[in-house]
Structures are given as structure tokens and as C-alpha cells.
Design a protein around this motif. Structure first.
Motif, PDB file in Angstrom:
ATOM      1  N   ARG A  44      23.622  70.055   1.481  1.00 36.48           N
ATOM      2  CA  ARG A  44      23.406  69.557   0.111  1.00 36.48           C
ATOM      3  C   ARG A  44      24.954  69.020   0.288  1.00 36.48           C
ATOM      4  O   ARG A  44      25.307  67.779  -0.949  1.00 36.48           O
ATOM      5  CB  ARG A  44      22.841  70.184  -0.332  1.00 36.48           C
ATOM      6  N   LEU A  45      26.251  69.932  -0.038  1.00 38.59           N
ATOM      7  CA  LEU A  45      26.984  69.824  -0.711  1.00 38.59           C
ATOM      8  C   LEU A  45      28.181  68.224   0.464  1.00 38.59           C
ATOM      9  O   LEU A  45      28.255  67.902  -0.468  1.00 38.59           O
ATOM     10  CB  LEU A  45      28.000  71.103  -0.081  1.00 38.59           C
ATOM     11  N   PHE A 102      39.996  61.348  -0.880  1.00 35.14           N
ATOM     12  CA  PHE A 102      39.654  62.817  -1.521  1.00 35.14           C
ATOM     13  C   PHE A 102      38.904  63.275  -0.244  1.00 35.14           C
ATOM     14  O   PHE A 102      37.847  62.244   0.032  1.00 35.14           O
ATOM     15  CB  PHE A 102      39.478  62.389  -2.600  1.00 35.14           C
ATOM     16  N   ILE A 103      38.969  64.701   0.131  1.00 33.62           N
ATOM     17  CA  ILE A 103      37.727  65.414   1.347  1.00 33.62           C
ATOM     18  C   ILE A 103      37.711  67.037   1.275  1.00 33.62           C
ATOM     19  O   ILE A 103      38.967  67.592   1.051  1.00 33.62           O
ATOM     20  CB  ILE A 103      39.032  65.397   2.683  1.00 33.62           C
ATOM     21  N   PRO A 104      36.301  66.325   0.531  1.00 35.35           N
ATOM     22  CA  PRO A 104      36.718  68.516   0.065  1.00 35.35           C
ATOM     23  C   PRO A 104      35.519  69.570   1.340  1.00 35.35           C
ATOM     24  O   PRO A 104      35.066  68.303   2.139  1.00 35.35           O
ATOM     25  CB  PRO A 104      35.680  67.776  -1.373  1.00 35.35           C
ATOM     26  N   GLY A 105      35.819  70.510   1.217  1.00 36.25           N
ATOM     27  CA  GLY A 105      35.325  71.807   2.134  1.00 36.25           C
ATOM     28  C   GLY A 105      34.450  71.387   2.117  1.00 36.25           C
ATOM     29  O   GLY A 105      32.857  71.717   0.151  1.00 36.25           O
ATOM     30  N   THR A 106      33.176  70.881   2.725  1.00 34.80           N
ATOM     31  CA  THR A 106      31.941  70.750   2.244  1.00 34.80           C
ATOM     32  C   THR A 106      30.863  71.519   3.395  1.00 34.80           C
ATOM     33  O   THR A 106      29.277  72.012   3.110  1.00 34.80           O
ATOM     34  CB  THR A 106      30.678  69.213   2.612  1.00 34.80           C
ATOM     35  N   GLY A 107      31.319  72.561   3.378  1.00 34.38           N
ATOM     36  CA  GLY A 107      31.039  73.946   5.451  1.00 34.38           C
ATOM     37  C   GLY A 107      30.386  75.465   4.169  1.00 34.38           C
ATOM     38  O   GLY A 107      30.745  75.618   3.151  1.00 34.38           O
ATOM     39  N   GLU A 167      38.529  78.785  -2.588  1.00 33.31           N
ATOM     40  CA  GLU A 167      37.923  80.451  -2.293  1.00 33.31           C
ATOM     41  C   GLU A 167      36.141  80.092  -2.871  1.00 33.31           C
ATOM     42  O   GLU A 167      35.292  80.712  -3.892  1.00 33.31           O
ATOM     43  CB  GLU A 167      37.768  81.124  -3.823  1.00 33.31           C
ATOM     44  N   PRO A 168      35.722  78.799  -1.769  1.00 34.31           N
ATOM     45  CA  PRO A 168      33.934  78.597  -1.816  1.00 34.31           C
ATOM     46  C   PRO A 168      32.965  79.306  -1.657  1.00 34.31           C
ATOM     47  O   PRO A 168      31.748  79.697  -2.006  1.00 34.31           O
ATOM     48  CB  PRO A 168      34.149  77.328  -0.557  1.00 34.31           C
ATOM     49  N   SER A 169      32.905  80.226  -0.523  1.00 31.71           N
ATOM     50  CA  SER A 169      32.403  81.752  -0.387  1.00 31.71           C
ATOM     51  C   SER A 169      32.139  82.780  -2.256  1.00 31.71           C
ATOM     52  O   SER A 169      31.307  82.814  -1.652  1.00 31.71           O
ATOM     53  CB  SER A 169      32.811  82.656   0.497  1.00 31.71           C
ATOM     54  N   SER A 170      33.305  82.237  -2.785  1.00 30.79           N
ATOM     55  CA  SER A 170      32.754  82.931  -3.711  1.00 30.79           C
ATOM     56  C   SER A 170      32.269  82.292  -4.991  1.00 30.79           C
ATOM     57  O   SER A 170      32.142  82.758  -5.616  1.00 30.79           O
ATOM     58  CB  SER A 170      34.151  83.754  -4.501  1.00 30.79           C
ATOM     59  N   MET A 171      32.236  80.849  -4.978  1.00 32.77           N
ATOM     60  CA  MET A 171      31.637  80.093  -5.612  1.00 32.77           C
ATOM     61  C   MET A 171      30.102  79.721  -5.573  1.00 32.77           C
ATOM     62  O   MET A 171      29.232  79.229  -4.121  1.00 32.77           O
ATOM     63  CB  MET A 171      31.985  79.039  -5.952  1.00 32.77           C
ATOM     64  N   THR A 172      29.006  79.699  -6.379  1.00 33.46           N
ATOM     65  CA  THR A 172      27.965  78.873  -6.700  1.00 33.46           C
ATOM     66  C   THR A 172      27.855  77.471  -5.582  1.00 33.46           C
ATOM     67  O   THR A 172      28.609  76.981  -6.028  1.00 33.46           O
ATOM     68  CB  THR A 172      26.897  79.171  -7.846  1.00 33.46           C
ATOM     69  N   VAL A 173      26.460  77.459  -5.881  1.00 32.56           N
ATOM     70  CA  VAL A 173      26.858  76.010  -4.890  1.00 32.56           C
ATOM     71  C   VAL A 173      26.862  74.617  -6.176  1.00 32.56           C
ATOM     72  O   VAL A 173      27.388  73.751  -5.673  1.00 32.56           O
ATOM     73  CB  VAL A 173      25.353  75.049  -3.990  1.00 32.56           C
ATOM     74  N   GLU A 174      26.200  75.137  -7.360  1.00 32.65           N
ATOM     75  CA  GLU A 174      26.846  74.164  -8.184  1.00 32.65           C
ATOM     76  C   GLU A 174      27.469  74.680  -8.972  1.00 32.65           C
ATOM     77  O   GLU A 174      28.679  73.996  -9.293  1.00 32.65           O
ATOM     78  CB  GLU A 174      25.302  74.803  -9.849  1.00 32.65           C
ATOM     79  N   GLU A 175      28.348  75.336  -8.724  1.00 33.45           N
ATOM     80  CA  GLU A 175      29.715  75.332  -8.712  1.00 33.45           C
ATOM     81  C   GLU A 175      31.048  74.738  -8.094  1.00 33.45           C
ATOM     82  O   GLU A 175      31.684  73.904  -8.356  1.00 33.45           O
ATOM     83  CB  GLU A 175      30.680  77.309  -9.014  1.00 33.45           C
ATOM     84  N   ARG A 176      30.616  74.329  -7.510  1.00 31.61           N
ATOM     85  CA  ARG A 176      31.486  73.974  -6.088  1.00 31.61           C
ATOM     86  C   ARG A 176      31.310  71.982  -6.252  1.00 31.61           C
ATOM     87  O   ARG A 176      31.773  71.740  -6.572  1.00 31.61           O
ATOM     88  CB  ARG A 176      30.351  74.005  -4.298  1.00 31.61           C
ATOM     89  N   GLY A 188      46.659  63.868   0.660  1.00 32.89           N
ATOM     90  CA  GLY A 188      45.299  63.803   0.378  1.00 32.89           C
ATOM     91  C   GLY A 188      45.139  65.029  -0.297  1.00 32.89           C
ATOM     92  O   GLY A 188      46.062  66.102  -0.825  1.00 32.89           O
ATOM     93  N   ILE A 189      43.698  64.638  -0.723  1.00 36.10           N
ATOM     94  CA  ILE A 189      43.721  66.053  -1.473  1.00 36.10           C
ATOM     95  C   ILE A 189      41.985  66.641  -1.170  1.00 36.10           C
ATOM     96  O   ILE A 189      41.222  65.880  -0.733  1.00 36.10           O
ATOM     97  CB  ILE A 189      43.557  66.262  -3.073  1.00 36.10           C
ATOM     98  N   SER A 190      42.670  67.569  -0.623  1.00 34.67           N
ATOM     99  CA  SER A 190      40.598  68.745  -0.333  1.00 34.67           C
ATOM    100  C   SER A 190      41.017  69.670  -1.561  1.00 34.67           C
ATOM    101  O   SER A 190      41.824  70.116  -2.375  1.00 34.67           O
ATOM    102  CB  SER A 190      40.871  69.196   1.196  1.00 34.67           C
ATOM    103  N   VAL A 191      39.329  70.594  -1.636  1.00 36.82           N
ATOM    104  CA  VAL A 191      39.262  71.396  -2.462  1.00 36.82           C
ATOM    105  C   VAL A 191      38.398  72.020  -2.156  1.00 36.82           C
ATOM    106  O   VAL A 191      37.388  71.513  -0.697  1.00 36.82           O
ATOM    107  CB  VAL A 191      38.544  70.398  -3.756  1.00 36.82           C
ATOM    108  N   THR A 192      37.455  73.351  -2.771  1.00 36.08           N
ATOM    109  CA  THR A 192      36.484  74.032  -1.698  1.00 36.08           C
ATOM    110  C   THR A 192      36.198  74.202  -0.834  1.00 36.08           C
ATOM    111  O   THR A 192      35.680  74.493   0.259  1.00 36.08           O
ATOM    112  CB  THR A 192      35.140  73.306  -2.168  1.00 36.08           C
TER     113      THR A 192
END
Length: 300
Positions: free
Chosen positions: A95-96, A81-86, A55-64, A46-50
Motif C-alpha cells: 500500500r505504502l 525524493f525516496i520515502p521509506g515504504t517498508g 519513527e515509522p513503526s510508531s505511526m499509523t499507515v495513514e500518518e505515514r 536527496g530526501i528520504s522520510v519515514t
């Protein structure tokens, strides 16, 4: 029924892929897609991102959202595919997580809000609101070393009972008594994932569903094979991999994740080892140790 099917599908090594940056700290989407393809070709389940490694806390919501969309298109249904949305912000998390559902993600990994230290009742209300806002499966993400608050067993069990789409938890928690009690109280069909490298094998032994290990960024084949061997009943082979991966695990956490992993991937020619401020590359001593360790694993 869909959530029961998700519990069966979301098993194995779910790789928490890093976010590569150019020298100017802008996202390198070409390298990002290459990393995801390499992960899948190497056997990641499986794949997870953000998540933390991304480094999600270093990104804008739009970048995420852009990173999530790119990953979703690249994975293209080959593995879950299970992205990090928290986020530390409740509305951003909503929103995420809704965006993940809309783009076709298979589920979402939702971290305990960091910095603001909510109590257990507040955590319950936060996660229930997130789960109620979508229909996709949700995996809770408990990482007290980063969030300064532990998602307690009774809170996890209550969420599992009250929210059908909360199907599991990633436990980056060194308290092995705690993770045992998660399965005892939330039910042994609740998907438990290790986010602590040294506990990937032990959690499988108590009935865990797999692991979300930062080490998979560097050695995806071996981290996936640990699960494969256990699932095939090759206990000795799984134990060998467990102990065999320890030196690599150790060196990849000599500094704050994902700095060592990015340094390693840079040495392997996969990315430029750039982190967004306030993070930075590891010291020369740690980089020397990373290089020697990678050499010993024939990764260079």
C-alpha cells in the motif's frame, strides 16, 4: 533506461529526515517542512522520510501517507525524493509503496520486514512482489540490527537480476566483507548506500553511490560535502571529513536513533525534541555530551 537514469540521479547524501512532533506527540508538519527545506538548502542530494530516523513503526499507515505527501510537495522535484515504504506487514508495504508512486515520489526505500524474521526465500518473494507492484525504482534496506535477519548477498543479487526496478541497497551493515560482495555479485553498477556512519567514506571508496546517514539530520552540509569531495577527486578532503565527523557520529548513536538526533535538533532550535513512546529522550548525561559535541562543531 529510466532505471539507469535513476541510478545516476540517486547519488550522494540522501538525508533520512526525522519526523518532528508537538508536545502531545502529534506530527508537527510546519517544522517538518522547515527541516526539509533546510536540508535541501544545505546541499543534501536527496530526501528520504519515514525510514528508521522517522519513527515509522510508531505511526499509523495513514500518518505515514500524510508525512510522505507533505514531504513530496515540499521537495517539489528539487532533489530526488525516496520515502521509506517498508513495514513488517506485507500488505502495508504494498500500500505504502503504491502510494509513493501515485504521489510522485522518485523511488522507494523498502526495509527488510522486522520482528518476524523471514528466511531468504521469503524475503525474495516479499521484495519481488513489492517491486512488481510499481514502476518506480526500489532501494532495498538491509539493517540486521533492527530486523534480526540479514538480507544475504545472493538474495540481493537475485533480486537485482530479476527485478529491473530494484536499483540498489542501503546497507546498515557493519560487515564490510558483505557490502563488498554485494557489488561483486549484484554488479558494480548496483547502487550501494551506506547506512552506517563510519562506513560512509569506505563505501564510496569501493564504488558506493552515497549514503543515507542519520547524522545528516544535524550536519547536512558536512555529510553532503563528504560525497562532494570524493566525487571531485579530493580524497584527502574526504578523508578529513570522514574522521572529522566521527565524534559527532559517535554521540548521535549513544542512544537509540533518532533520540540523540532529536535532542541535538532541539538544542539547535530546529524542533521540540519529542519522540513517540516507547522511545524517549536520552539521559541527562548523554544530552550533556551531545551539547558539548555540538558546541565543538559550532552547531549551537
Amino acid at each position: 533506461m529510466a532505471y539507469e537514469e535513476a541510478k545516476k540521479r540517486f547519488r550522494g547524501s540522501i538525508s533520512p529526515v526525522i519526523t518532528p512532533f508537538h508536545e502531545d506527540e502529534q506530527i508537527d508538519f510546519d517544522k517538518f517542512k522547515e527541516l526539509i527545506n533546510w536540508q535541501i538548502e544545505s546541499g543534501s542530494h536527496g530526501i528520504s522520510v519515514t525510514g528508521t530516523s522517522g519513527e515509522p513503526s510508531s505511526m499509523t499507515v495513514e500518518e505515514r501517507e500524510m508525512v510522505m505527501k507533505t514531504a513530496c510537495k515540499t521537495v517539489n522535484g528539487r532533489v530526488p525524493f525516496i520515502p521509506g515504504t517498508g513495514s513488517t506487514n506485507h500488505q502495508e508495504t504494498l500500500r505504502l509503496t503504491k502510494a509513493a508512486q501515485e504521489m510522485g515520489a522518485d523511488g522507494a526505500l523498502v526495509i527488510v520486514p522486522y520482528y518476524n524474521k523471514p528466511n531468504q526465500h521469503a524475503l525474495y518473494r516479499h521484495f519481488k512482489a513489492v517491486a512488481d507492484s510499481v514502476e518506480i525504482p526500489i532501494i532495498l534496506y538491509n539493517i540486521p540490527g533492527r530486523t534480526a535477519v540479514n538480507l544475504e548477498v545472493d538474495t540481493i543479487a537475485s533480486l537485482a537480476k530479476d527485478c529491473p526496478n530494484i536499483i540498489g541497497v542501503k546497507e546498515s551493515n557493519k560487515d564490510f566483507e558483505h557490502v563488498n560482495k554485494v557489488l561483486l555479485k549484484a554488479g558494480r553498477d548496483f547502487n550501494l548506500y551506506s547506512g552506517i556512519e563510519v562506513l560512509c567514506y569506505p563505501m564510496l571508496a569501493i564504488g558506493g553511490a552515497g549514503h543515507v546517514s542519520a547524522t545528516a539530520n544535524v550536519a547536512p552540509k558536512e555529510v553532503a560535502e563528504l560525497y562532494n569531495k570524493w566525487e571531485a577527486g579530493d580524497v584527502e578532503g574526504a578523508q578529513d571529513l570522514h574522521f572529522g565527523l566521527m565524534p559527532l557520529n559517535n554521540v548521535l548513536f549513544r542512544d537509540t536513533n533518532p533520540a540523540p538526533a532529536k535532542a541535538a535538533l532541539g538544542m539547535m532550535g530546529k524542533i521540540k525534541p519529542v519522540l513517540r513512546k516507547p522511545l524517549d529522550v536520552p539521559s541527562e548525561k548523554i544530552q550533556h555530551d551531545i551539547r558539548n559535541t555540538l558546541t565543538s562543531y559550532n552547531l549551537l
